[in-house]
Design a protein around this motif. Sequence first.
Motif, PDB file in Angstrom:
ATOM      1  N   PHE A 172       5.224  -1.642  20.343  1.00 26.15           N
ATOM      2  CA  PHE A 172       5.786  -1.224  21.626  1.00 26.15           C
ATOM      3  C   PHE A 172       6.355   0.183  21.527  1.00 26.15           C
ATOM      4  O   PHE A 172       6.044   1.074  22.339  1.00 26.15           O
ATOM      5  CB  PHE A 172       6.902  -2.197  22.037  1.00 26.15           C
ATOM      6  N   ALA A 173       7.213   0.389  20.540  1.00 29.20           N
ATOM      7  CA  ALA A 173       7.897   1.677  20.385  1.00 29.20           C
ATOM      8  C   ALA A 173       6.898   2.797  20.098  1.00 29.20           C
ATOM      9  O   ALA A 173       6.986   3.889  20.685  1.00 29.20           O
ATOM     10  CB  ALA A 173       8.929   1.582  19.253  1.00 29.20           C
ATOM     11  N   VAL A 174       5.942   2.543  19.200  1.00 32.61           N
ATOM     12  CA  VAL A 174       4.970   3.574  18.827  1.00 32.61           C
ATOM     13  C   VAL A 174       4.092   3.952  20.008  1.00 32.61           C
ATOM     14  O   VAL A 174       3.862   5.144  20.275  1.00 32.61           O
ATOM     15  CB  VAL A 174       4.105   3.082  17.647  1.00 32.61           C
ATOM     16  N   ILE A 175       3.604   2.955  20.756  1.00 40.33           N
ATOM     17  CA  ILE A 175       2.726   3.236  21.892  1.00 40.33           C
ATOM     18  C   ILE A 175       3.464   4.009  22.978  1.00 40.33           C
ATOM     19  O   ILE A 175       2.939   4.982  23.543  1.00 40.33           O
ATOM     20  CB  ILE A 175       2.143   1.919  22.447  1.00 40.33           C
ATOM     21  N   LEU A 176       4.689   3.595  23.290  1.00 36.16           N
ATOM     22  CA  LEU A 176       5.466   4.308  24.306  1.00 36.16           C
ATOM     23  C   LEU A 176       5.732   5.749  23.883  1.00 36.16           C
ATOM     24  O   LEU A 176       5.625   6.679  24.695  1.00 36.16           O
ATOM     25  CB  LEU A 176       6.786   3.577  24.554  1.00 36.16           C
ATOM     26  N   LEU A 177       6.082   5.956  22.604  1.00 36.37           N
ATOM     27  CA  LEU A 177       6.346   7.306  22.109  1.00 36.37           C
ATOM     28  C   LEU A 177       5.093   8.173  22.164  1.00 36.37           C
ATOM     29  O   LEU A 177       5.134   9.313  22.666  1.00 36.37           O
ATOM     30  CB  LEU A 177       6.874   7.237  20.670  1.00 36.37           C
ATOM     31  N   LEU A 178       3.976   7.658  21.672  1.00 35.73           N
ATOM     32  CA  LEU A 178       2.735   8.433  21.658  1.00 35.73           C
ATOM     33  C   LEU A 178       2.254   8.747  23.072  1.00 35.73           C
ATOM     34  O   LEU A 178       1.785   9.861  23.342  1.00 35.73           O
ATOM     35  CB  LEU A 178       1.653   7.669  20.893  1.00 35.73           C
ATOM     36  N   ASN A 179       2.374   7.788  23.981  1.00 30.38           N
ATOM     37  CA  ASN A 179       1.960   8.040  25.365  1.00 30.38           C
ATOM     38  C   ASN A 179       2.845   9.082  26.032  1.00 30.38           C
ATOM     39  O   ASN A 179       2.358   9.931  26.792  1.00 30.38           O
ATOM     40  CB  ASN A 179       1.993   6.739  26.163  1.00 30.38           C
ATOM     41  N   ALA A 180       4.144   9.027  25.753  1.00 30.98           N
ATOM     42  CA  ALA A 180       5.058  10.020  26.315  1.00 30.98           C
ATOM     43  C   ALA A 180       4.716  11.419  25.801  1.00 30.98           C
ATOM     44  O   ALA A 180       4.674  12.392  26.580  1.00 30.98           O
ATOM     45  CB  ALA A 180       6.502   9.665  25.965  1.00 30.98           C
ATOM     46  N   LEU A 181       4.468  11.535  24.509  1.00 35.90           N
ATOM     47  CA  LEU A 181       4.098  12.832  23.930  1.00 35.90           C
ATOM     48  C   LEU A 181       2.754  13.317  24.473  1.00 35.90           C
ATOM     49  O   LEU A 181       2.582  14.518  24.736  1.00 35.90           O
ATOM     50  CB  LEU A 181       4.033  12.724  22.407  1.00 35.90           C
ATOM     51  N   THR A 182       1.819  12.398  24.663  1.00 39.57           N
ATOM     52  CA  THR A 182       0.508  12.771  25.185  1.00 39.57           C
ATOM     53  C   THR A 182       0.610  13.268  26.623  1.00 39.57           C
ATOM     54  O   THR A 182       0.005  14.293  26.982  1.00 39.57           O
ATOM     55  CB  THR A 182      -0.450  11.566  25.125  1.00 39.57           C
ATOM     56  N   VAL A 183       1.377  12.563  27.446  1.00 38.77           N
ATOM     57  CA  VAL A 183       1.557  12.984  28.839  1.00 38.77           C
ATOM     58  C   VAL A 183       2.221  14.364  28.897  1.00 38.77           C
ATOM     59  O   VAL A 183       1.789  15.241  29.670  1.00 38.77           O
ATOM     60  CB  VAL A 183       2.410  11.951  29.601  1.00 38.77           C
ATOM     61  N   HIS A 184       3.249  14.558  28.094  1.00 36.70           N
ATOM     62  CA  HIS A 184       3.949  15.851  28.077  1.00 36.70           C
ATOM     63  C   HIS A 184       2.994  16.968  27.677  1.00 36.70           C
ATOM     64  O   HIS A 184       2.976  18.050  28.295  1.00 36.70           O
ATOM     65  CB  HIS A 184       5.130  15.788  27.107  1.00 36.70           C
ATOM     66  N   HIS A 185       2.185  16.733  26.654  1.00 34.05           N
ATOM     67  CA  HIS A 185       1.247  17.756  26.195  1.00 34.05           C
ATOM     68  C   HIS A 185       0.217  18.082  27.267  1.00 34.05           C
ATOM     69  O   HIS A 185      -0.097  19.249  27.506  1.00 34.05           O
ATOM     70  CB  HIS A 185       0.542  17.278  24.922  1.00 34.05           C
ATOM     71  N   ILE A 186      -0.314  17.052  27.924  1.00 36.73           N
ATOM     72  CA  ILE A 186      -1.339  17.275  28.939  1.00 36.73           C
ATOM     73  C   ILE A 186      -0.774  18.037  30.136  1.00 36.73           C
ATOM     74  O   ILE A 186      -1.426  18.934  30.686  1.00 36.73           O
ATOM     75  CB  ILE A 186      -1.939  15.927  29.377  1.00 36.73           C
ATOM     76  N   LEU A 187       0.444  17.694  30.559  1.00 33.08           N
ATOM     77  CA  LEU A 187       1.056  18.401  31.685  1.00 33.08           C
ATOM     78  C   LEU A 187       1.281  19.874  31.354  1.00 33.08           C
ATOM     79  O   LEU A 187       1.001  20.758  32.176  1.00 33.08           O
ATOM     80  CB  LEU A 187       2.381  17.733  32.049  1.00 33.08           C
ATOM     81  N   VAL A 188       1.777  20.141  30.144  1.00 30.56           N
ATOM     82  CA  VAL A 188       2.002  21.526  29.724  1.00 30.56           C
ATOM     83  C   VAL A 188       0.678  22.273  29.627  1.00 30.56           C
ATOM     84  O   VAL A 188       0.539  23.402  30.127  1.00 30.56           O
ATOM     85  CB  VAL A 188       2.752  21.575  28.376  1.00 30.56           C
ATOM     86  N   ALA A 189      -0.326  21.637  28.992  1.00 28.21           N
ATOM     87  CA  ALA A 189      -1.630  22.278  28.837  1.00 28.21           C
ATOM     88  C   ALA A 189      -2.281  22.533  30.187  1.00 28.21           C
ATOM     89  O   ALA A 189      -2.939  23.559  30.395  1.00 28.21           O
ATOM     90  CB  ALA A 189      -2.530  21.417  27.966  1.00 28.21           C
TER      91      ALA A 189
END
Length: 307
Positions: A172-189
């Motif tokens: 749970f924790a790993v998936i939520l963290l990775l998805n949050a980081l992925t969303v942040h990266h995509i929005l910035v990119a």
Amino acid sequence: MRTKSWIALAIVILSRGKCGLSTCTTHYLVAMAAADLLVVITEVILYQVRRHYFYWSFLSITPVCSVNTVLISAATRCSVWFTVIFTFDRFVAICCLKVKIKYCTGKTAAVVLATTGVLLCLKNIPRFFTYEHINIIDNVPWGCNTVDSYYTDPGWVAFDWIDTVSTPFLPFAVILLLNALTVHHILVASRVRKGLRGESKGENRNDPEMKSRRRSMVLLFTISGSFILLWLTYVVNFVYIQITGIGADRNDSQYIFNYVGYLLRNVSCCTNTFIYAVTQSKFREQVKSAVKYPLTSVLQLINKSPP
């Protein structure tokens, strides 16, 4: 049985590599589908169906029942952790372009999946020794009952906590963290690429790179989001029991909540095949071709046969 057939069909279609997915992504999806199929066979068919309809069968002999319980645990945890490492693979592919070249390959995916599967199977072997027979009939042990020491012995208590933390709390924790980081990266990119391409707010230019990332996001977030939602009831029920220390009778609402949690947990191991069909157009095309193939073959044979 239909679910098992659909999952098997998904494995065959994905293994052919004609769905427009990368080799490493295909490996992960095939592994997840295979783990889901094992859950359906061991949990739903060999355990639940046997428990409710064929209790006095070969599968109820204590050693066989214990082995099947180990297989259920191993298959469920493989299904969960294959989802985690797939999420990590997509995170690397989207956010870590320098690492992507070396990590996101078919060879790496095969090694990671094999290593994870072996470790999870080895981890669940001790579970075989947590069960004892309920009855002995004609010198044959029947049924599987958890030994009393499992709830009191420090070693078994530690094993149970480690098992619970590793599945599903840590995923749970790993998936939520990775998805949050992925969303942040995509929005910035996305903002950066729009700036470099000189797009204004009212323009909508085609960007193949962003389209590819959106497809990856849809597949990633649908799979991981489905996992989190369907495991949530199970997790909430476990936390409630640990905090309150209150069990549940068969007629109690908590028992029903607990049963629903297990039901949804099992459903989570059957949804990925349908997610592929909803999110991947080429997968849908392959499914249609597979369904039409028998009829097409028969019609071709009829047309070729002499009058």
